[in-house]
Scaffold this motif. Structure first.
Motif, PDB file in Angstrom:
ATOM      1  N   LYS A  85       0.828  -1.211   0.000  1.00  0.00           N
ATOM      2  CA  LYS A  85       0.000   0.000   0.000  1.00  0.00           C
ATOM      3  C   LYS A  85       0.864   1.263   0.000  1.00  0.00           C
ATOM      4  O   LYS A  85       0.543   2.262  -0.664  1.00  0.00           O
ATOM      5  CB  LYS A  85      -0.935   0.006   1.213  1.00  0.00           C
ATOM      6  CG  LYS A  85      -2.072  -1.003   1.073  1.00  0.00           C
ATOM      7  CD  LYS A  85      -2.964  -1.015   2.295  1.00  0.00           C
ATOM      8  CE  LYS A  85      -4.138  -1.964   2.088  1.00  0.00           C
ATOM      9  NZ  LYS A  85      -5.001  -2.056   3.276  1.00  0.00           N
ATOM     10  N   LYS A  88       2.196   1.804  -3.449  1.00  0.00           N
ATOM     11  CA  LYS A  88       1.164   2.379  -4.328  1.00  0.00           C
ATOM     12  C   LYS A  88       1.001   3.873  -4.066  1.00  0.00           C
ATOM     13  O   LYS A  88       0.880   4.672  -4.998  1.00  0.00           O
ATOM     14  CB  LYS A  88      -0.162   1.653  -4.111  1.00  0.00           C
ATOM     15  CG  LYS A  88      -1.229   2.050  -5.120  1.00  0.00           C
ATOM     16  CD  LYS A  88      -2.509   1.303  -4.894  1.00  0.00           C
ATOM     17  CE  LYS A  88      -3.562   1.768  -5.894  1.00  0.00           C
ATOM     18  NZ  LYS A  88      -4.855   1.112  -5.679  1.00  0.00           N
ATOM     19  N   GLN A  89       1.004   4.276  -2.796  1.00  0.00           N
ATOM     20  CA  GLN A  89       0.864   5.695  -2.425  1.00  0.00           C
ATOM     21  C   GLN A  89       2.014   6.540  -2.973  1.00  0.00           C
ATOM     22  O   GLN A  89       1.815   7.627  -3.481  1.00  0.00           O
ATOM     23  CB  GLN A  89       0.828   5.844  -0.904  1.00  0.00           C
ATOM     24  CG  GLN A  89      -0.533   5.579  -0.304  1.00  0.00           C
ATOM     25  CD  GLN A  89      -0.505   5.692   1.221  1.00  0.00           C
ATOM     26  OE1 GLN A  89       0.562   5.642   1.844  1.00  0.00           O
ATOM     27  NE2 GLN A  89      -1.661   5.824   1.828  1.00  0.00           N
ATOM     28  N   LYS A  91       3.774   5.896  -5.471  1.00  0.00           N
ATOM     29  CA  LYS A  91       3.850   5.740  -6.935  1.00  0.00           C
ATOM     30  C   LYS A  91       5.264   5.380  -7.369  1.00  0.00           C
ATOM     31  O   LYS A  91       5.792   5.903  -8.355  1.00  0.00           O
ATOM     32  CB  LYS A  91       3.362   7.018  -7.622  1.00  0.00           C
ATOM     33  CG  LYS A  91       1.908   7.311  -7.281  1.00  0.00           C
ATOM     34  CD  LYS A  91       1.394   8.539  -7.952  1.00  0.00           C
ATOM     35  CE  LYS A  91      -0.057   8.765  -7.586  1.00  0.00           C
ATOM     36  NZ  LYS A  91      -0.603  10.021  -8.033  1.00  0.00           N
ATOM     37  N   ARG A  99       1.454  -1.146 -12.240  1.00  0.00           N
ATOM     38  CA  ARG A  99       0.585  -0.499 -11.256  1.00  0.00           C
ATOM     39  C   ARG A  99      -0.730  -1.268 -11.105  1.00  0.00           C
ATOM     40  O   ARG A  99      -1.250  -1.420  -9.999  1.00  0.00           O
ATOM     41  CB  ARG A  99       0.311   0.965 -11.654  1.00  0.00           C
ATOM     42  CG  ARG A  99       1.478   1.896 -11.416  1.00  0.00           C
ATOM     43  CD  ARG A  99       1.054   3.354 -11.319  1.00  0.00           C
ATOM     44  NE  ARG A  99       0.144   3.779 -12.372  1.00  0.00           N
ATOM     45  CZ  ARG A  99       0.527   4.263 -13.553  1.00  0.00           C
ATOM     46  NH1 ARG A  99       1.817   4.381 -13.830  1.00  0.00           N
ATOM     47  NH2 ARG A  99      -0.359   4.639 -14.445  1.00  0.00           N
ATOM     48  N   ILE A 100      -1.235  -1.758 -12.227  1.00  0.00           N
ATOM     49  CA  ILE A 100      -2.462  -2.573 -12.208  1.00  0.00           C
ATOM     50  C   ILE A 100      -2.191  -3.858 -11.424  1.00  0.00           C
ATOM     51  O   ILE A 100      -2.980  -4.268 -10.565  1.00  0.00           O
ATOM     52  CB  ILE A 100      -2.943  -2.898 -13.644  1.00  0.00           C
ATOM     53  CG1 ILE A 100      -3.429  -1.616 -14.333  1.00  0.00           C
ATOM     54  CG2 ILE A 100      -4.052  -3.949 -13.619  1.00  0.00           C
ATOM     55  CD1 ILE A 100      -3.650  -1.737 -15.818  1.00  0.00           C
ATOM     56  N   SER A 103      -2.117  -3.158  -7.700  1.00  0.00           N
ATOM     57  CA  SER A 103      -3.465  -3.022  -7.129  1.00  0.00           C
ATOM     58  C   SER A 103      -4.112  -4.387  -6.922  1.00  0.00           C
ATOM     59  O   SER A 103      -4.744  -4.639  -5.893  1.00  0.00           O
ATOM     60  CB  SER A 103      -4.352  -2.174  -8.055  1.00  0.00           C
ATOM     61  OG  SER A 103      -3.902  -0.847  -8.064  1.00  0.00           O
ATOM     62  N   GLU A 104      -3.944  -5.264  -7.913  1.00  0.00           N
ATOM     63  CA  GLU A 104      -4.498  -6.624  -7.800  1.00  0.00           C
ATOM     64  C   GLU A 104      -3.812  -7.386  -6.664  1.00  0.00           C
ATOM     65  O   GLU A 104      -4.433  -8.159  -5.947  1.00  0.00           O
ATOM     66  CB  GLU A 104      -4.343  -7.360  -9.131  1.00  0.00           C
ATOM     67  CG  GLU A 104      -5.294  -6.835 -10.204  1.00  0.00           C
ATOM     68  CD  GLU A 104      -5.030  -7.420 -11.576  1.00  0.00           C
ATOM     69  OE1 GLU A 104      -4.086  -8.236 -11.735  1.00  0.00           O
ATOM     70  OE2 GLU A 104      -5.778  -7.053 -12.512  1.00  0.00           O
ATOM     71  N   ILE A 106      -2.558  -6.064  -3.920  1.00  0.00           N
ATOM     72  CA  ILE A 106      -3.092  -5.566  -2.652  1.00  0.00           C
ATOM     73  C   ILE A 106      -4.413  -6.256  -2.331  1.00  0.00           C
ATOM     74  O   ILE A 106      -4.647  -6.678  -1.197  1.00  0.00           O
ATOM     75  CB  ILE A 106      -3.238  -4.022  -2.687  1.00  0.00           C
ATOM     76  CG1 ILE A 106      -1.850  -3.375  -2.695  1.00  0.00           C
ATOM     77  CG2 ILE A 106      -4.062  -3.525  -1.500  1.00  0.00           C
ATOM     78  CD1 ILE A 106      -1.840  -1.891  -3.025  1.00  0.00           C
ATOM     79  N   ASP A 107      -5.277  -6.400  -3.353  1.00  0.00           N
ATOM     80  CA  ASP A 107      -6.554  -7.112  -3.162  1.00  0.00           C
ATOM     81  C   ASP A 107      -6.302  -8.548  -2.697  1.00  0.00           C
ATOM     82  O   ASP A 107      -6.958  -9.032  -1.775  1.00  0.00           O
ATOM     83  CB  ASP A 107      -7.362  -7.135  -4.468  1.00  0.00           C
ATOM     84  CG  ASP A 107      -7.877  -5.754  -4.848  1.00  0.00           C
ATOM     85  OD1 ASP A 107      -7.922  -4.864  -3.967  1.00  0.00           O
ATOM     86  OD2 ASP A 107      -8.225  -5.553  -6.033  1.00  0.00           O
TER      87      ASP A 107
END
Length: 197
Positions: A85, A88-89, A91, A99-100, A103-104, A106-107
């Motif tokens: 996380k 991601k913050q 960047k 980046r995609i 995000s996946e 993190i999920d």
């Protein structure tokens, strides 16, 4: 006749030697406990390093080792999720596809943490009457946690960059720890008759 001072020094020396040897024995016992527990795991060195502090409390208790392993895995999973996380913050990863994937990832890790929390919660309230069902649930959750971690790793396979390499190594290490925890959970499942009512 020996002087009183010499006698005192000899007694101090014997006392120190005895204390050291007792400490060594305790340490050796601890090593034996964790090595015995980790003998069922795939990544034994990692298992021993991550669980050695539980040796003198868990000893030969399969339930305590399973709980310890899942607790350690959960803590590690939370740390990795926090790291993802933060990444991601900031960047830090700039390529759109990566980046995609992040995000996946993190999920996936949020699901992993949830599965590990469920596993630990269930391990803490095991009951002889429902033991088999509970252990079945725990093994399913632990396997799912491992699958989510593997899915995340797959997203970054063959990708380049310093941040990607660090990320990959963190997730890989966690997957080893999770695999070990699953092995210790499976060991507990097969030793059901050890569980107290």
């Amino acid at each position: 006749m020996a002087s009183p001072l010499r006698l005192v020094l000899v007694l101090i020396f014997i006392s120190i030697t005895f204390s050291i040897s007792k400490g060594d024995e305790s340490s050796e016992d601890g090593d034996e406990y964790v090595r015995s527990a980790c003998s069922v795991t795939r990544y034994q060195d990692i298992c021993i390093r991550s669980l050695e502090s539980y040796s003198n409390t868990a000893k030969y208790d399969s339930r305590k080792w399973a709980q310890a392993a899942v607790a350690v895995t959960l803590e590690e999973a939370k740390n990795v999720t926090h790291y993802l996380k933060k990444l991601k913050q900031k960047k830090s990863i700039r390529k759109r596809r990566q980046r995609i994937d992040l995000s996946e990832c993190i999920d996936c890790f949020e699901e992993t943490v949830e599965n590990l929390q469920d596993s630990l919660h269930e391990l803490r309230k095991l009951d002889r009457k429902t033991f088999d069902v509970q252990m079945g649930d725990i093994q399913t959750w632990m396997s799912s946690a491992l699958t989510y971690e593997d899915t995340c790793i797959d997203g970054f396979e063959n990708r380049k960059g310093k941040q990607v390499k660090i990320l990959h190594n963190k997730i890989l290490k966690l997957s080893y720890i999770t695999s070990n925890a699953l092995a210790l959970v499976s060991k507990l499942a097969s030793a059901g008759d050890e569980i107290n009512a």
